[in-house]
Design an enzyme around this catalytic site. Structure first.
Site, PDB file in Angstrom:
ATOM      1  N   GLY A  21       0.828  -1.217   0.000  1.00  0.00           N
ATOM      2  CA  GLY A  21       0.000   0.000   0.000  1.00  0.00           C
ATOM      3  C   GLY A  21       0.855   1.256   0.000  1.00  0.00           C
ATOM      4  O   GLY A  21       0.551   2.232  -0.698  1.00  0.00           O
ATOM      5  N   TYR A 158      -7.777 -18.113   2.419  1.00  0.00           N
ATOM      6  CA  TYR A 158      -7.132 -16.910   1.837  1.00  0.00           C
ATOM      7  C   TYR A 158      -7.018 -17.044   0.321  1.00  0.00           C
ATOM      8  O   TYR A 158      -7.388 -16.130  -0.417  1.00  0.00           O
ATOM      9  CB  TYR A 158      -5.750 -16.715   2.470  1.00  0.00           C
ATOM     10  CG  TYR A 158      -4.931 -15.621   1.804  1.00  0.00           C
ATOM     11  CD1 TYR A 158      -5.262 -14.272   1.967  1.00  0.00           C
ATOM     12  CD2 TYR A 158      -3.834 -15.936   0.993  1.00  0.00           C
ATOM     13  CE1 TYR A 158      -4.523 -13.278   1.346  1.00  0.00           C
ATOM     14  CE2 TYR A 158      -3.083 -14.946   0.379  1.00  0.00           C
ATOM     15  CZ  TYR A 158      -3.436 -13.617   0.558  1.00  0.00           C
ATOM     16  OH  TYR A 158      -2.705 -12.624  -0.064  1.00  0.00           O
TER      17      TYR A 158
END
Ligand SMILES: NC(=O)c1ccc[n+]([C@@H]2O[C@H](COP(=O)([O-])OP(=O)(O)OC[C@H]3O[C@@H](n4cnc5c(N)ncnc54)[C@H](OP(=O)(O)O)[C@@H]3O)[C@@H](O)[C@H]2O)c1
Length: 263
Positions: A21, A158
């Site tokens: 990010g 996941y």
């Protein structure tokens, strides 16, 4: 260097307090794009804010929010509307994995992961991409994983969640034809971030050999997004692994993934 497409626009980057990010935010800021950074750790977000404002002179807003809460995407959308901040680029990056044998992982942990990796990502896409379509311009970058290409024992839920992200993004991208908006999915292999620490896995020899930096991965992702590619797998070896899974039966893919994840 400022970029014609992004200069003066605004990008919303989720999970911008660490890892990929931060590097997605850096890539966007260096193209002159203003930013809205979202995550739970305010101090970390403020450090990124200070760095990018000083280095690139862009406006950086910080929003501290747990996106795993059911109302969080709507609250964020309402907040940015109230601030009169239209979002031109959505980077749906916030996410985490949980390592372990599925039946041994507490339900609450898996639920939190699915709320973030699937539910929040889908809700944010609906809210912000609708606005982009109305303005007939925008970009969405969805962060999946190489795990999206195969069933992955010890990351069962996941990798299934990331398969959802990959499929969702590609179908949405098709629906968006002719709107001026695109949805690109990036499926990174193992990348040097806080991911493994958060998932609870000790780094394996395979992961050490394959590991890319988050700066490399983010640069590839933003470039693919700007080219409006429907999908990208960063790194030649990761790309090869993804191709391999498409021509190999899934029981073999699952067994191979299990062996590679073992310490
Ligand atoms: N690193 C890898 O090997 C790898 C490989 C494939 C895909 N990915 C994907 O890449 C994305 C980024 O992960 P990363 O590798 O950069 O890991 P990371 O360093 O752990 O970063 C995860 C980010 O998500 C944020 N986040 C976690 N839970 C959140 C919540 N409930 N609400 C809001 N933000 C939250 C974290 O911030 P806070 O803790 O401050 O909230 C952090 O900024 C994830 O979607 C991950 O699944 C990573």
């Amino acid at each position: 260097m400022a970029d014609k497409t992004l200069a003066g626009k605004t990008a919303l980057v989720t999970g911008a307090s660490s890892g990929l990010g931060v590097d997605f935010a850096r890539e966007l800021a260096q193209r002159g794009c203003n930013l809205v950074l979202v995550a739970r750790r305010e101090e970390k977000l403020k450090q990124v804010q200070a760095e990018l404002q000083a280095a690139h002179g862009v406006k950086v807003m910080v929003v501290t929010l747990d996106l795993g809460e059911p109302q969080a995407p709507q609250l964020l959308h309402d907040h940015l509307k109230a601030q009169q901040t239209p979002v031109d680029v959505l980077v749906n990056n916030a996410g985490f994995g949980v390592f372990g044998m599925e039946l041994e992982i507490p339900w609450d942990k898996t639920r939190q992961m699915l709320m973030l990796d699937i539910v929040a990502l889908t809700h944010l896409t609906k809210l912000f991409a609708r606005d982009m379509v109305q303005r007939r311009s925008g970009f969405v970058l969805q962060v999946a994983s190489i795990g999206a290409y195969q069933p992955s024992p010890t990351y069962a839920a996941y990798s299934a969640a990331k398969s959802y992200v990959r499929s969702f993004s590609q179908a949405l991208n098709y629906e968006l034809r002719g709107t001026g908006v695109s949805s690109t999915v990036i499926s990174p292999g193992v990348t040097a971030t806080e991911f493994l620490e958060v998932s609870g896995q000790r780094t394996t020899a395979y992961q050490r050999a394959m590991m890319m930096t988050s700066a490399e991965v983010a640069a590839i992702g933003i470039r693919a997004m700007l080219q409006r590619r429907y999908s990208v797998v960063p790194g030649f070896l990761n790309w090869l692994a993804a191709v391999f899974t498409m021509i190999t039966p899934d029981p073999i893919n699952a067994a191979a993934a299990y062996r590679l994840m073992k310490n």
